[in-house]
Scaffold this motif. Structure first.
Motif, PDB file in Angstrom:
ATOM      1  N   LYS A  67       0.833  -1.201   0.000  1.00 43.38           N
ATOM      2  CA  LYS A  67       0.000   0.000   0.000  1.00 43.38           C
ATOM      3  C   LYS A  67       0.866   1.249   0.000  1.00 43.38           C
ATOM      4  CE  LYS A  67      -3.570   2.257   2.670  1.00 43.38           C
ATOM      5  NZ  LYS A  67      -3.854   2.524   4.044  1.00 43.38           N
ATOM      6  N   GLU A  70       2.135   1.873  -3.373  1.00 47.76           N
ATOM      7  CA  GLU A  70       1.072   2.446  -4.217  1.00 47.76           C
ATOM      8  C   GLU A  70       0.902   3.927  -3.966  1.00 47.76           C
ATOM      9  OE1 GLU A  70      -2.053  -1.146  -4.041  1.00 47.76           O
ATOM     10  OE2 GLU A  70      -2.908   0.897  -3.963  1.00 47.76           O
ATOM     11  N   LYS A  74       1.537   6.907  -6.685  1.00 50.84           N
ATOM     12  CA  LYS A  74       0.486   7.833  -7.140  1.00 50.84           C
ATOM     13  C   LYS A  74       1.006   9.230  -7.337  1.00 50.84           C
ATOM     14  CE  LYS A  74      -3.400   6.008  -4.628  1.00 50.84           C
ATOM     15  NZ  LYS A  74      -4.204   6.276  -3.451  1.00 50.84           N
TER      16      LYS A  74
END
Lengths: 393, 75
Positions: A67, A70, A74
């Protein structure tokens, strides 16, 4: 005979599961109960939900890491060198060796500048720590440490003391005195105690506190006067090789790099790890903050140097070339942060344009590995120390 | 024996818990876009490049590391 005499062999019904088992005394909120060994183990992992086993925790850790990646990805909307395209390219660089400091009997392992921009301290494998005047190349002080491989040395902000350490697992502070009759070694103060070699040390903004990094995988903050441990930083899973303090305006953090390929940013007051970066492919030999304090560079045995931005929480640039095969042992920024100087194990120093990611210049001159490199406090020069027993400014 | 094993699992469970909590803290961090961070790095650089003696060389007379020339006067 088995010496587990603390195991009381009492049979009875367990207070928790009510089964007939061999019981052990167990303390729960200062009340003594008798649990069977199974319930005792469950109690030891108290506070967990029923399905929180080791495997479940590990998989949760993995999913959190995913996570994190990620989230970081982004924000990766553009590369640094793309943003830097509009900046003017740097002209040709001519950098010459202005001073060569000879005097060490063996490999130079570490050096540091004094805030007066002229003095420096350097340490070497033969146990000698020398304070030089870089303008005149005179040696002002020399101390012989009781151990060899003095891997870390630092100059106090006031200019009145130096700290050094290495295979003796300690960091010692020597006050500098110009009195020729005084033996410097007599005034030595042992400040830090680690369980493995000292790899790096640095004074904080004052003469009173020292931050150390060690082969035992920890960093520690010590009070010089009392020798007390003020804070310790655990988190690296292998030797910590380097550390750097954030430039003073931006507060109480420091970054450390280690053999576990990770660079970690810590809060000095709480001892907590704030951020971690794991993109290098080998040991990180050197870390240095960008002058603004919002980023740091690292040099590693994987022959690359990388720039990590702290606010974007990711690596933003890699400085590497296919022709560079040897690890970078030491990195430092120029005053404005536009140039990154990196000393490599192939005896050269590469100068990189930080923003564009390209190499600006290669400097030759050393006859052995460049082990340490520091830009002077006013940015007028930088000094490199090498295994060829010399330092060059 | 069993005690030894349970000790191992308790320490590694507590380690795993700490790792999970650490990762949770890091995941909650406020992050900035790379474009913004890069722009700030550029801005800092440009603001300070004029003061950088290694980029904009200072005149030789002010360079403390210049080769020293000693002038002899004939008396």
């Amino acid at each position: 005979m088995c010496d587990q005499t603390f195991l009381v062999n009492v049979f009875g019904s367990c207070d928790k599961c009510l089964k007939q088992r061999a019981l052990r005394p167990v303390f729960k909120k200062s009340q003594q109960l008798s649990y069977c060994s199974i319930c005792a183990e469950i109690m030891a992992t108290d506070g967990l939900h029923e399905n929180e086993t080791l495997a479940a925790l590990k998989s949760e850790a993995e999913s959190l890491k995913g996570k994190l990646e990620e989230e970081r990805a982004k924000l990766h909307d553009v590369e640094l060198h793309q943003v830097a395209e509009r900046v003017e390219a740097l002209g040709q660089f001519v950098m010459k060796t202005r001073r060569t400091l000879k005097g060490h009997g063996n490999k130079v392992l570490c050096m540091d500048w004094c805030k007066d921009k002229r003095r420096m301290v350097s340490s070497s494998q033969d146990g000698k720590v020398i304070v030089w005047d870089s303008f005149t190349t005179n040696k002002e002080h020399a101390v012989t440490m009781p151990c060899t491989w003095v891997m870390a040395c630092a100059y106090a902000p006031s200019g009145c003391a130096i700290a050094c350490g290495g295979l003796d697992n300690k960091c010692s502070v020597y006050p500098l005195t110009f009195d020729k009759n005084e033996n410097m070694a007599a005034k030595k103060k042992s400040v830090a105690m680690h369980t493995n070699y000292l790899s790096a040390c640095s004074f904080t903004n004052s003469d009173m506190q020292i931050l150390t990094a060690s082969g035992d995988g920890t960093c520690a903050l010590w009070d010089v006067e009392s020798g007390q441990l003020l804070q310790s930083f655990h988190g690296h899973t292998a030797d910590v090789l380097c550390l750097d303090l954030a430039p003073s305006e931006t507060g109480n953090t420091f970054v450390s790099g280690g053999c576990d390929k990770k660079a970690m940013v810590w809060d000095m007051r709480s001892g907590q790890r704030v951020q971690a970066f794991e993109t290098h492919e080998s040991d990180i030999n050197s870390v240095r903050y960008y002058p603004s304090g919002d980023a740091f560079a690292s040099g590693s045995d994987d022959a690359t140097c990388r720039l990590y931005d702290l606010r974007a929480d990711r690596e933003v640039a890699i400085y590497s070339k296919e022709s560079i095969l040897f690890g970078a042992s030491s990195v430092d920024f120029s005053l404005s942060g536009r140039l990154l100087f990196a000393g490599y194990n192939d005896y050269t120093i590469n100068v990189w344009d930080v923003l564009k990611g390209s190499r600006v210049s290669i400097l030759f001159g050393h006859e052995n590995r460049v082990s340490t490199l520091r830009v002077s406090p006013d940015g007028t020069a930088f000094c490199s120390g090498s295994w060829d027993h010399t330092l060059r400014v | 024996m069993k005690e030894g094993m349970s000790n191992n699992s308790t320490t590694s469970i507590s380690q795993a818990r700490k790792a999970v909590e650490q990762l949770k803290m890091e995941a909650c961090m406020d992050r900035v876009k790379v474009s913004q961070a890069a722009a700030d790095l550029l801005a800092y650089c440009e603001a300070h490049v004029r003061e950088d003696p290694l980029i904009i060389p200072v005149p030789v007379s002010e360079n403390p590391f210049r080769e020293k020339k000693f002038f002899c006067t004939i008396l």
